[in-house]
Enzyme design. Structure first.
Site, mmCIF file in Angstrom:
data_model
loop_
_atom_site.group_PDB
_atom_site.id
_atom_site.type_symbol
_atom_site.label_atom_id
_atom_site.label_comp_id
_atom_site.label_asym_id
_atom_site.label_seq_id
_atom_site.Cartn_x
_atom_site.Cartn_y
_atom_site.Cartn_z
ATOM 1 C CG ASP A 201 -1.800 1.192 1.326
ATOM 2 O OD1 ASP A 201 -2.678 1.318 0.451
ATOM 3 O OD2 ASP A 201 -1.630 2.013 2.255
ATOM 4 C CD GLU A 242 -2.185 2.653 -3.449
ATOM 5 O OE1 GLU A 242 -3.291 3.147 -3.698
ATOM 6 O OE2 GLU A 242 -1.757 2.496 -2.287
#
Length: 540
Positions: A201, A242
């Site tokens: 993330d 990401e």
């Protein structure tokens, strides 16, 4: 050489609390997920990506983690998680987890220790200052309109702490070796239980430095450290980052020593533009802008995820084209840069257009990612706050709550979509399983076609001229045969004239989308129906 299984992965993203409720308390859980694993395997996907299921205050869909080493009790027990991993493995499904180590919750014990005692070893786990500097260019709040600053004053600590996201998500200091050691422990712990990797993330934000002379650690030391440690522990591990950056900066993350898969946000911007404008050029432009993948790398391509459809890579006039087509009302937009809708209502529920869009996704260089509900064309609920609009419960049947839960309506984690064309009464798994021409059954065909044609995973694609600006034609030429794929992005019939680039009289075999006429002297002439597509194999 480790197995590069992610080169041909088909990834299915699941928010556990919204997938299926196994105990009737109104919240999805691991027992409910286990009961649906046969369904997931039957889809043809090869990898399940779980969104955060760790203890949190659930103020940002679980991305405000308070404990990295447990399963939140609302989703079941740790034994339930282990049973899920074991059963997934029996069905040939790999499992990857969200690794959320850019920030913690402000209720995490590290942050609580840091704010209580300035001499605590946890103080340097975060960034603190008495005099917060202005946000660096391009490094302001990620959620404009919801956060005004990246610095928040903590009364107990008597200082300001840094956060790129919400104020309840203080950012970790990745230049601190003790923080890196804690991340190693988190990685080692979950790998011990048989998971195959992680979706990292906010990976590109982990290299930012809010204090100091440089805004970014150009060496990307934290990502290199994570990669080296993780592949040493498990050589075939997937680290799917990401990274939403400009084309110039993407290559800085894709050198084979940081991440071996990255979400293809750039392509996603232009895919949405292509669907909105009904023209093929944006797709070709995006592919041309992408940096080459390293030998061990792959792109993770998607049409929609469980956040906003972020369009900030488009020019203002291009964004206006998309908004006019797909988000004409202000409540459909978010953060001044994105759309908070599911794909099916964006495409007005047109089944042929949806099939064409997913066919295009599965045919482009990289590995496709879909999230729960994509396969049946679920809609959104714009009455929900922010990005929760696209996180409605999975629609299994026309039964109460769409078959998601037997709990009373007032106990459901989020209301099911009850009204309109995307109601669970009209759009659900049970209904589509019984219809051969359904989107669900088409996704199964797509998955089988993608797994059977591994040349797509190599990334060696070339585009052919089609004589129509609405039609995209691309080819994967491994040798004696070539995979040729064409898509009509428009709602009108499109004439196509393609030079196949094969000197000998070719023969062909259809794969998906219907038959085509025989090529004549190395050229293919046909008319593609509105939103039509063809996958064919051409032999010399």
């Amino acid at each position: 050489m480790p197995e590069l299984w992610w080169k041909d992965a088909i990834i299915y993203g699941i928010d556990v609390e919204r997938f299926h409720d196994g105990n009737g308390d109104g919240i999805g859980d691991f027992q409910g997920l286990i009961s649906k694993l046969d369904y997931i395997a039957d889809l043809g996907v090869t990898c399940v990506w779980l969104l955060p299921f760790y203890p949190s205050n659930n103020r940002d869909n679980g991305y405000d983690i308070t404990d990295y080493f447990r399963v939140h009790t609302r989703y079941g027990t740790f034994e339930d998680f282990l049973a899920f991993v074991r059963r997934a493995g029996e069905l040939g499904l790999r499992v990857i987890l969200d690794l959320v180590v850019h920030h913690t919750s402000d209720h995490h014990p590290w942050f609580q220790a840091a704010r209580h005692d300035p001499k605590s070893p946890y103080r340097d786990f975060y960034y603190w200052t008495d005099h917060p500097p202005p946000a660096r260019p391009g490094k302001g709040p990620m959620f404009p309109g919801e956060e005004k600053s990246v610095w928040t004053y903590d009364e107990l600590a008597g200082a300001y702490y840094h956060h790129r996201f919400y104020r309840f998500q203080p950012g970790l200091n990745h230049s601190n070796p003790k923080v890196l050691a804690q991340i190693e422990e988190v990685v080692d712990y979950w790998l011990s239980f048989g998971v195959s990797g992680f979706r990292v993330d906010a990976a590109s934000h982990m290299v930012e430095r809010p204090i100091g002379p440089e805004p970014v650690d150009k060496s990307h030391a934290v990502l290199r450290h994570l990669y080296h440690h993780t592949v040493t522990r498990k050589p075939d591990v997937l680290l799917m980052g990401e990274v939403d950056e400009t084309p110039e900066r993407l290559k800085d993350y894709f050198d084979g020593e940081q991440l071996n898969m990255m979400f293809n946000f750039l392509l996603n911007n232009y895919l949405i533009l292509a669907l909105a404008s009904e023209k093929a050029e944006p797709v070709r432009r995006a592919i041309d802008m992408l940096p080459p993948v390293p030998l061990s790398g792959q792109w993770a391509n998607f049409l929609r995820n469980l956040d906003e459809a972020d369009l900030e890579r488009l020019a203002p006039e291009e964004m206006e084209v998309v908004n006019k087509a797909f988000a004409p009302k202000p409540e459909m937009r978010i953060f001044g840069r994105g759309i908070r809708r599911r794909l099916a209502p964006m495409l007005q529920g047109n089944k042929q257009r949806l099939k064409m869009a997913y066919s295009l996704l599965f045919s482009l260089p990289g590995s496709p990612v879909i999230v729960y509900g994509d396969e049946i064309g679920m809609g959104e609920d714009l009455s929900q706050h922010g990005r929760n609009s696209v996180r409605t419960p999975m629609q299994w049947s026309a039964a109460k709550n769409g078959g998601f839960s037997s709990a009373p309506n007032n106990r459901i984690i989020q209301p099911a979509v009850e009204d309109g064309p995307f109601s669970y009464k009209s759009v659900n798994v049970e209904l589509q399983q019984s219809r051969p021409d359904s989107l669900l059954n088409f996704i199964k065909q797509l998955a089988a076609a993608r797994l059977a044609h591994k040349e797509i995973g190599t990334g060696f694609v070339e585009f052919l001229e089609s004589s129509s600006e609405q039609v995209l034609v691309h080819r994967y030429p491994p040798g004696e045969t070539a995979l040729v794929i064409m898509h009509n992005l428009s709602g009108k019939e499109a004439p196509v004239d393609i030079k196949l680039g094969i000197s000998a009289q070719p023969r062909h075999e259809p794969i998906l989308g219907g038959d085509i006429p025989d090529p004549v002297e190395g050229r293919l002439h046909l008319k593609l129906e509105p939103y039509g597509f063809r996958w064919i194999r051409v032999h010399r």
